[in-house]
Design a protein around this motif. Sequence first.
Motif, PDB file in Angstrom:
ATOM      1  N   CYS A 378      44.435  47.393  43.109  1.00  0.00           N
ATOM      2  CA  CYS A 378      45.081  46.413  42.235  1.00  0.00           C
ATOM      3  C   CYS A 378      44.045  45.608  41.451  1.00  0.00           C
ATOM      4  CB  CYS A 378      45.972  45.471  43.052  1.00  0.00           C
ATOM      5  SG  CYS A 378      47.461  46.255  43.727  1.00  0.00           S
ATOM      6  N   ALA A 379      42.983  45.182  42.139  1.00  0.00           N
ATOM      7  CA  ALA A 379      41.949  44.391  41.473  1.00  0.00           C
ATOM      8  C   ALA A 379      41.242  45.215  40.403  1.00  0.00           C
ATOM      9  CB  ALA A 379      40.942  43.869  42.503  1.00  0.00           C
ATOM     10  N   ARG A 380      40.961  46.487  40.700  1.00  0.00           N
ATOM     11  CA  ARG A 380      40.296  47.346  39.716  1.00  0.00           C
ATOM     12  C   ARG A 380      41.204  47.575  38.498  1.00  0.00           C
ATOM     13  NH1 ARG A 380      35.804  50.706  39.476  1.00  0.00           N
ATOM     14  NH2 ARG A 380      35.682  51.437  37.321  1.00  0.00           N
ATOM     15  N   ALA A 381      42.502  47.757  38.742  1.00  0.00           N
ATOM     16  CA  ALA A 381      43.437  47.960  37.637  1.00  0.00           C
ATOM     17  C   ALA A 381      43.492  46.725  36.737  1.00  0.00           C
ATOM     18  CB  ALA A 381      44.831  48.275  38.179  1.00  0.00           C
ATOM     19  N   ASP A 382      43.469  45.550  37.335  1.00  0.00           N
ATOM     20  CA  ASP A 382      43.468  44.316  36.537  1.00  0.00           C
ATOM     21  C   ASP A 382      42.233  44.247  35.651  1.00  0.00           C
ATOM     22  OD1 ASP A 382      45.843  43.564  37.704  1.00  0.00           O
ATOM     23  OD2 ASP A 382      44.939  42.171  39.145  1.00  0.00           O
ATOM     24  N   ARG A 383      41.060  44.595  36.211  1.00  0.00           N
ATOM     25  CA  ARG A 383      39.826  44.544  35.432  1.00  0.00           C
ATOM     26  C   ARG A 383      39.832  45.580  34.318  1.00  0.00           C
ATOM     27  NH1 ARG A 383      37.542  44.149  40.624  1.00  0.00           N
ATOM     28  NH2 ARG A 383      36.816  46.308  40.531  1.00  0.00           N
ATOM     29  N   ASP A 384      40.259  46.809  34.643  1.00  0.00           N
ATOM     30  CA  ASP A 384      40.261  47.877  33.636  1.00  0.00           C
ATOM     31  C   ASP A 384      41.200  47.568  32.481  1.00  0.00           C
ATOM     32  OD1 ASP A 384      38.416  49.252  35.105  1.00  0.00           O
ATOM     33  OD2 ASP A 384      39.843  50.696  35.955  1.00  0.00           O
ATOM     34  N   ALA A 385      42.278  46.858  32.774  1.00  0.00           N
ATOM     35  CA  ALA A 385      43.270  46.541  31.748  1.00  0.00           C
ATOM     36  C   ALA A 385      43.005  45.199  31.081  1.00  0.00           C
ATOM     37  CB  ALA A 385      44.664  46.535  32.365  1.00  0.00           C
ATOM     38  N   ASP A 386      41.928  44.507  31.514  1.00  0.00           N
ATOM     39  CA  ASP A 386      41.658  43.152  31.021  1.00  0.00           C
ATOM     40  C   ASP A 386      42.872  42.251  31.213  1.00  0.00           C
ATOM     41  OD1 ASP A 386      39.061  43.813  30.190  1.00  0.00           O
ATOM     42  OD2 ASP A 386      39.785  44.544  28.252  1.00  0.00           O
ATOM     43  N   ALA A 387      43.547  42.428  32.333  1.00  0.00           N
ATOM     44  CA  ALA A 387      44.743  41.654  32.647  1.00  0.00           C
ATOM     45  C   ALA A 387      44.379  40.527  33.615  1.00  0.00           C
ATOM     46  CB  ALA A 387      45.808  42.550  33.264  1.00  0.00           C
ATOM     47  N   ALA A 388      45.258  39.533  33.695  1.00  0.00           N
ATOM     48  CA  ALA A 388      45.041  38.413  34.596  1.00  0.00           C
ATOM     49  C   ALA A 388      45.057  38.901  36.041  1.00  0.00           C
ATOM     50  CB  ALA A 388      46.118  37.354  34.391  1.00  0.00           C
ATOM     51  N   GLY A 419      54.657  53.965  43.634  1.00  0.00           N
ATOM     52  CA  GLY A 419      54.816  52.607  43.143  1.00  0.00           C
ATOM     53  C   GLY A 419      53.486  51.958  42.791  1.00  0.00           C
ATOM     54  N   LEU A 420      52.466  52.207  43.617  1.00  0.00           N
ATOM     55  CA  LEU A 420      51.148  51.654  43.350  1.00  0.00           C
ATOM     56  C   LEU A 420      50.569  52.211  42.057  1.00  0.00           C
ATOM     57  CD1 LEU A 420      48.695  49.971  44.147  1.00  0.00           C
ATOM     58  CD2 LEU A 420      47.976  51.846  45.663  1.00  0.00           C
ATOM     59  N   VAL A 421      50.686  53.531  41.853  1.00  0.00           N
ATOM     60  CA  VAL A 421      50.166  54.140  40.628  1.00  0.00           C
ATOM     61  C   VAL A 421      50.932  53.650  39.407  1.00  0.00           C
ATOM     62  CG1 VAL A 421      49.910  56.326  39.383  1.00  0.00           C
ATOM     63  CG2 VAL A 421      49.265  56.169  41.788  1.00  0.00           C
ATOM     64  N   LEU A 422      52.240  53.516  39.526  1.00  0.00           N
ATOM     65  CA  LEU A 422      53.030  53.014  38.402  1.00  0.00           C
ATOM     66  C   LEU A 422      52.596  51.595  38.032  1.00  0.00           C
ATOM     67  CD1 LEU A 422      55.350  53.340  36.404  1.00  0.00           C
ATOM     68  CD2 LEU A 422      56.929  52.627  38.213  1.00  0.00           C
ATOM     69  N   ALA A 423      52.390  50.757  39.026  1.00  0.00           N
ATOM     70  CA  ALA A 423      51.936  49.389  38.754  1.00  0.00           C
ATOM     71  C   ALA A 423      50.556  49.392  38.095  1.00  0.00           C
ATOM     72  CB  ALA A 423      51.898  48.591  40.058  1.00  0.00           C
TER      73      ALA A 423
END
Length: 534
Positions: A378-388, A419-423
């Motif tokens: 989840c943390a890596r996805a936030d960073r890759d997407a430049d999301a909060a 669900g994790l991949v979709l998020a």
Amino acid sequence: MIDVERLSVSYPGPAAPVLSEVSLHIDEGDLVLVTGRTGTGKSTLLGAINGLVPRFSGGRMRGTVRVAGRSVAEHAARDMADLVGFVGQDPLAGFTTDVVEEEIAYGMEQLGIAPDVMRKRVEETLDTMDIADLRRRSLRSLSGGQQQRVAIAAVLAAQPQVLVLDEPTSALDPTAASDVLAAIGALVWDAGLTVVLAEHRLERVMKQVDRVLWLPGGGRAELGPAPEVLARADVVPPLAELARAVGWAEVPLSVREARRRVQRDRLEPRLVGRPAVPVGPTTVRARGLGVSYGPVVALDRVSLELDAGRVTALMGRNGAGKSTLLWALQGALRSTGELEVAGADPRRLGARAARRIITLVPQTAADLLYLPSVAAECARADRDADAADGTTRTLLERLGLDPPPGADPRDLSEGQRLGLVLAIQLAAGPAVLLLDEPTRGLDYEVKHRLCAVLRGLAADGTTVLVSTHDVEFAAAVSDRTIMMADAQIVADGPTREVCTASPGFAPQLARVLAPRPVLTLDDVDWSGAKAARP
């Protein structure tokens, strides 16, 4: 044939045992359906029947499991191979060879079966599973559904006495699923094969089963006649929904039985129209899109447009080109023709830039998971997407899935991993979302939540394209359906028209209430119908 006595299975951690003091008996020649919500222990129970649990899964097992009098605790899984055949959820992970006919022969070779007998069985099994045309194909070149049929064939060829199947039709189109289940049913009735299978799409198999084994959670298990068990189970296939809506005490197991009950009770439901879906601007334009692998044409000059605010279902037989179309739209394949997504051609963008306009949740979603914990993903996805921070975790909770942050993604159920991949994919906020068989491994409740999430995304302006063999899910989630065959689009129109035009791709309620134009229970009001019954 199968005796389970006080079986308990637990895994490391504070969680309660997955199975607790389970006792049951399955007769020779029975076809037993194992059902239950995601994570209730279906795969664990199946693995315990042939010794995969706990030897290859870890954890601790107490109690006894005997198959034809042979204790699985006292025999290694390889020593049970002549007695029990097992096909897991991921066929590709179980393959040993590279070519279809070699894979079918491999298990027999390990059992020391004579070459002339092997040759005959290979031919018989290819015909039984209708895959003779695939015999010299590379296993990795097959579609997910074709791989699933080969995996079942490889087990059947060894002629075990017990066949254990975990989600055997999850990657099959409706026609192929019907053919495979018919072949398995014939082996039960004509050869006395004992079959234990777990399946989330109960509507496909419930008419053939002798009994249902329901795992309600808390480690418990209930085994009994299908009409009685399904009437109280928390997994509710379409015919069970219908039974509860009209007040039937038992669930009809087939469309024929349900139609007869509707006629017997003189039920006349009132049709309820679906609200019109406002459509936004066109976000995807493809003209003459083509993909070839050497002499094989996987996508044959396909043209289509997709609009914002709409969920579109993509359907068709296994190998029709659905997955190829999704990957081509994402720009991940070398393709010919014109392609424009949100004003750009994703084929000319880097992966990170393309992800911001179009993203794909693949058929094997777990391929995108590589970090040691849910929190790390989840943390890596936030960073890759430049999301909060917390964006991906919030999306995961919207799906109704809340795996522990410290859990290893490889230890999650199929539904939790999806669900994790979709998020993760949604964290980038793409204009276009593509999903390839997203309901594999999902129970009905999670599918309802996924349907609500996708329709909510569409309402917010996202373009959603879902490739699926799940006709019930397509009927509930989509406004438009595209049908593919032989690498081309052969039908395109409103879901109500396209899905009811073919019995094979029509949802169960449409067939029960035909010729009424009904797709799901939400399309009808049963209040007056119930009151009118004698």
